[in-house]
Design a protein around this motif. Structure first.
Motif, PDB file in Angstrom:
ATOM      1  N   ILE A   1       0.853  -1.188   0.000  1.00 34.96           N
ATOM      2  CA  ILE A   1       0.000   0.000   0.000  1.00 34.96           C
ATOM      3  C   ILE A   1       0.888   1.236   0.000  1.00 34.96           C
ATOM      4  N   THR A   2       0.804   2.002  -1.070  1.00 37.09           N
ATOM      5  CA  THR A   2       1.598   3.220  -1.213  1.00 37.09           C
ATOM      6  C   THR A   2       0.726   4.445  -0.989  1.00 37.09           C
ATOM      7  N   ASN A   3       1.217   5.358  -0.178  1.00 37.83           N
ATOM      8  CA  ASN A   3       0.494   6.608   0.105  1.00 37.83           C
ATOM      9  C   ASN A   3       1.287   7.800  -0.411  1.00 37.83           C
ATOM     10  N   PHE A   4       0.587   8.809  -0.878  1.00 40.51           N
ATOM     11  CA  PHE A   4       1.208  10.078  -1.243  1.00 40.51           C
ATOM     12  C   PHE A   4       0.158  11.174  -1.164  1.00 40.51           C
ATOM     13  N   ASP A   5       0.566  12.411  -1.300  1.00 42.17           N
ATOM     14  CA  ASP A   5      -0.354  13.552  -1.239  1.00 42.17           C
ATOM     15  C   ASP A   5      -0.324  14.343  -2.527  1.00 42.17           C
ATOM     16  N   ARG A   6      -1.401  15.064  -2.739  1.00 41.83           N
ATOM     17  CA  ARG A   6      -1.489  16.020  -3.841  1.00 41.83           C
ATOM     18  C   ARG A   6      -1.161  17.429  -3.339  1.00 41.83           C
ATOM     19  N   ALA A   7      -0.827  18.316  -4.266  1.00 42.44           N
ATOM     20  CA  ALA A   7      -0.501  19.697  -3.910  1.00 42.44           C
ATOM     21  C   ALA A   7      -1.702  20.383  -3.263  1.00 42.44           C
ATOM     22  N   LYS A   8      -1.422  21.224  -2.287  1.00 40.68           N
ATOM     23  CA  LYS A   8      -2.468  21.992  -1.599  1.00 40.68           C
ATOM     24  C   LYS A   8      -2.315  23.470  -1.966  1.00 40.68           C
ATOM     25  N   PRO A   9      -3.247  24.036  -2.755  1.00 39.90           N
ATOM     26  CA  PRO A   9      -3.098  25.430  -3.182  1.00 39.90           C
ATOM     27  C   PRO A   9      -3.345  26.417  -2.046  1.00 39.90           C
ATOM     28  N   VAL A  10      -2.526  27.456  -1.992  1.00 39.15           N
ATOM     29  CA  VAL A  10      -2.674  28.527  -1.008  1.00 39.15           C
ATOM     30  C   VAL A  10      -2.836  29.841  -1.773  1.00 39.15           C
TER      31      VAL A  10
ATOM     32  N   THR B   1       8.934  29.719  -1.341  1.00 37.23           N
ATOM     33  CA  THR B   1       8.632  30.921  -0.569  1.00 37.23           C
ATOM     34  C   THR B   1       8.125  32.029  -1.491  1.00 37.23           C
ATOM     35  N   ALA B   2       7.174  32.807  -0.998  1.00 35.79           N
ATOM     36  CA  ALA B   2       6.690  33.974  -1.739  1.00 35.79           C
ATOM     37  C   ALA B   2       7.373  35.222  -1.189  1.00 35.79           C
ATOM     38  N   GLU B   3       7.952  36.008  -2.060  1.00 32.87           N
ATOM     39  CA  GLU B   3       8.584  37.264  -1.635  1.00 32.87           C
ATOM     40  C   GLU B   3       8.397  38.321  -2.706  1.00 32.87           C
ATOM     41  N   THR B   4       8.436  39.586  -2.293  1.00 33.31           N
ATOM     42  CA  THR B   4       7.989  40.662  -3.176  1.00 33.31           C
ATOM     43  C   THR B   4       8.957  40.991  -4.305  1.00 33.31           C
ATOM     44  N   SER B   5      10.228  40.600  -4.213  1.00 33.38           N
ATOM     45  CA  SER B   5      11.143  40.921  -5.310  1.00 33.38           C
ATOM     46  C   SER B   5      10.708  40.218  -6.588  1.00 33.38           C
TER      47      SER B   5
ATOM     48  N   SER C   1      -5.390  40.655   4.643  1.00 29.82           N
ATOM     49  CA  SER C   1      -5.395  41.622   5.739  1.00 29.82           C
ATOM     50  C   SER C   1      -3.995  41.920   6.263  1.00 29.82           C
ATOM     51  N   ASN C   2      -3.223  40.864   6.464  1.00 30.46           N
ATOM     52  CA  ASN C   2      -1.874  41.025   7.001  1.00 30.46           C
ATOM     53  C   ASN C   2      -0.876  41.000   5.845  1.00 30.46           C
ATOM     54  N   TRP C   3      -0.320  42.170   5.542  1.00 32.89           N
ATOM     55  CA  TRP C   3       0.523  42.320   4.356  1.00 32.89           C
ATOM     56  C   TRP C   3       1.998  42.246   4.734  1.00 32.89           C
ATOM     57  N   LYS C   4       2.772  41.525   3.905  1.00 32.69           N
ATOM     58  CA  LYS C   4       4.171  41.287   4.203  1.00 32.69           C
ATOM     59  C   LYS C   4       5.015  41.385   2.936  1.00 32.69           C
ATOM     60  N   ASP C   5       6.342  41.346   3.141  1.00 35.64           N
ATOM     61  CA  ASP C   5       7.286  41.305   2.023  1.00 35.64           C
ATOM     62  C   ASP C   5       7.761  39.882   1.750  1.00 35.64           C
ATOM     63  N   TYR C   6       7.553  39.003   2.727  1.00 39.60           N
ATOM     64  CA  TYR C   6       8.138  37.653   2.656  1.00 39.60           C
ATOM     65  C   TYR C   6       7.218  36.689   3.370  1.00 39.60           C
ATOM     66  N   ILE C   7       6.802  35.618   2.682  1.00 43.07           N
ATOM     67  CA  ILE C   7       5.931  34.617   3.301  1.00 43.07           C
ATOM     68  C   ILE C   7       6.499  33.233   2.985  1.00 43.07           C
ATOM     69  N   PRO C   8       7.058  32.550   3.983  1.00 43.15           N
ATOM     70  CA  PRO C   8       7.566  31.198   3.736  1.00 43.15           C
ATOM     71  C   PRO C   8       6.420  30.207   3.577  1.00 43.15           C
TER      72      PRO C   8
ATOM     73  N   PHE D   1       1.722  28.234  -3.553  1.00 49.57           N
ATOM     74  CA  PHE D   1       1.034  29.511  -3.717  1.00 49.57           C
ATOM     75  C   PHE D   1       0.430  29.612  -5.121  1.00 49.57           C
ATOM     76  N   VAL D   2      -0.813  30.091  -5.198  1.00 48.86           N
ATOM     77  CA  VAL D   2      -1.488  30.286  -6.479  1.00 48.86           C
ATOM     78  C   VAL D   2      -1.994  31.723  -6.552  1.00 48.86           C
ATOM     79  N   VAL D   3      -2.033  32.249  -7.761  1.00 46.37           N
ATOM     80  CA  VAL D   3      -2.381  33.653  -7.989  1.00 46.37           C
ATOM     81  C   VAL D   3      -3.565  33.737  -8.937  1.00 46.37           C
ATOM     82  N   ASP D   4      -4.523  34.629  -8.644  1.00 46.65           N
ATOM     83  CA  ASP D   4      -5.627  34.880  -9.560  1.00 46.65           C
ATOM     84  C   ASP D   4      -5.936  36.376  -9.558  1.00 46.65           C
TER      85      ASP D   4
END
Length: 404
Positions: A294-303, A340-344, A373-380, A388-391
């Motif tokens: 029995i093999t287990n794995f996960d799919r990507a989780k969008p943020v 990681t998501a970062e503003t550069s 609501s909480n805005w940052k320059d860097y989000i690990p 991370f996904v963008v729309d």
């Protein structure tokens, strides 16, 4: 500088250097008395030397391109295909858009997915549709309890299929107990017609890990070589306690985006060295000895990633195509698993998007958020599974007046 091969590769003279050397040589032959030749652009001598210089520059550029084509990190097109074939790595054809869709049910339901038939265009699976008529197939079969569940679907057709949030709401396959379907996030991966040179180059760089001596370390490269897989991440906990990722002791955790269950499970079985595996997707793999692994794995989780910035015009603009800028950002700004998501990076993509849609300004005060609501320059990334996904609906652009 003379044309030569150095430790930095083939170095060739530029057009300006060739032209200067050519005109200097002609003056030394035909104007030894100091009465220099007129090489103005309107003169025959000027036009002739420019033509010769351009021809010399073109030949050098061709020679440099041929020289660089032997470097797998610089070649492109058909040459890239032939070079990478030496590593037994081949360009992927079209890919599907992968979209997480919220499924709400009021009782226990069983939904059939594509499973081993992920790449089969005629495979049967639980199907939903958006308001444009595009069909979406459930990737993995699943049993759901009452509540709302986010599940991965793929588009019916290969290529770029970009649904608007909140438009996948129709059940094509009617299942008793499913009360609502909806796409509340952007696609985790947009489909492509064919793997681009840059994507192929990145995949080759990662896929060379296949030749690693450790099976677990090479598993990621092998997964990326599978047809239909757009991203993969592997992790093994070699300690005797649960580690910081939540992986139990001596357990392998694999996260995959795209691909057929059976293909993924077989690779994990072949490379997991008999260690237990972690994940919500469970696949039975028959072994040579007749046992079932029995093999287990996960799919990507969008943020979902929120973006905001100020647009400052550098010239008088009658109109600004903010919608076009947002769409260009969505098409270009992509993330890998656990990146990681970062503003550069966002700032550069926004700058390119502005140029693509007419230019005339630049992006200032770029900020990112995962809740709006909480805005940052860097989000690990909070997990190896996250992506991370963008729309466009989560991008805010505010026009500000130019500084006086």
């Amino acid at each position: 500088m003379a044309d030569e091969i150095t430790e930095n590769g083939l170095q060739v003279d530029s057009y300006d250097t060739i032209l200067t050397n050519l005109q200097t040589g002609l003056n030394s032959i035909y104007a030894p008395d100091g009465n220099l030749i007129n090489f103005g652009p309107e003169t025959p001598d000027g036009q002739a030397t420019n033509i010769f210089a351009q021809a010399g520059s073109d030949m050098r550029e061709l020679a440099q391109e041929v020289y660089n084509s032997f470097d797998p990190d610089k070649c492109s097109g058909r040459v890239q295909d032939s070079r990478y074939a030496l590593n037994y790595i081949f360009r992927n054809g079209g890919t599907y858009t992968i979209q997480n869709i919220d499924i709400t049910c009021n009782q226990t339901v069983n939904l059939n997915g594509l499973d081993a038939n992920y790449n089969d265009t005629n495979a049967a699976a639980y199907t939903v549709s958006d308001n444009a008529g595009n069909l979406w197939y459930l990737i993995d079969s699943v049993t759901l309890q009452p509540g709302t569940h986010s599940l991965a679907f793929r588009s019916q057709n290969m290529g770029l299929v970009q649904p608007v949030i909140g438009t996948i709401t129709t059940q094509v396959t009617t299942v008793l107990g499913v009360t609502e379907v909806n796409n509340s996030v952007a696609p985790t991966t947009l489909g492509t017609e064919q793997e681009t040179d840059s994507q192929f180059r990145v995949r080759r760089s990662r896929s060379t890990a296949v030749r690693g001596q450790n099976n677990i370390d090479s598993l990621e490269g092998k997964l990326l070589d599978l047809d239909g897989i757009s991203d993969a991440k592997t992790h093994v906990n070699r300690s005797g306690v649960t580690d910081e990722t939540g992986t139990p002791p001596w357990t392998v955790w694999v996260i995959v985006e795209g691909g057929a269950n059976a293909d993924i499970a077989s690779l994990i079985y072949e490379n997991s060295c008999g260690l237990p595996t972690r994940g919500n997707v469970a696949v039975s793999v028959p072994t040579v000895s007749g046992q079932v692994f029995i093999t287990n794995f996960d799919r990507a989780k969008p943020v979902p990633l929120y973006i905001r910035f100020d647009f400052q015009a550098t010239e008088d603009l009658e109109t600004i195509d903010f919608s076009g800028i947002k769409n260009s950002i969505v098409e270009t700004l992509t993330y890998n698993l656990n990146e990681t998501a970062e503003t550069s990076k966002v700032t550069q993509v926004a700058a390119d998007a502005i140029i693509t849609n007419g230019g005339g300004g630049y992006a200032l005060n770029v900020e990112i958020s995962i809740d709006g609501s909480n805005w940052k320059d860097y989000i690990p990334s909070a997990s190896l599974q996250n992506k991370f996904v963008v729309d466009a609906t989560r991008i805010t652009i505010t026009e500000i007046e130019a500084a006086s």
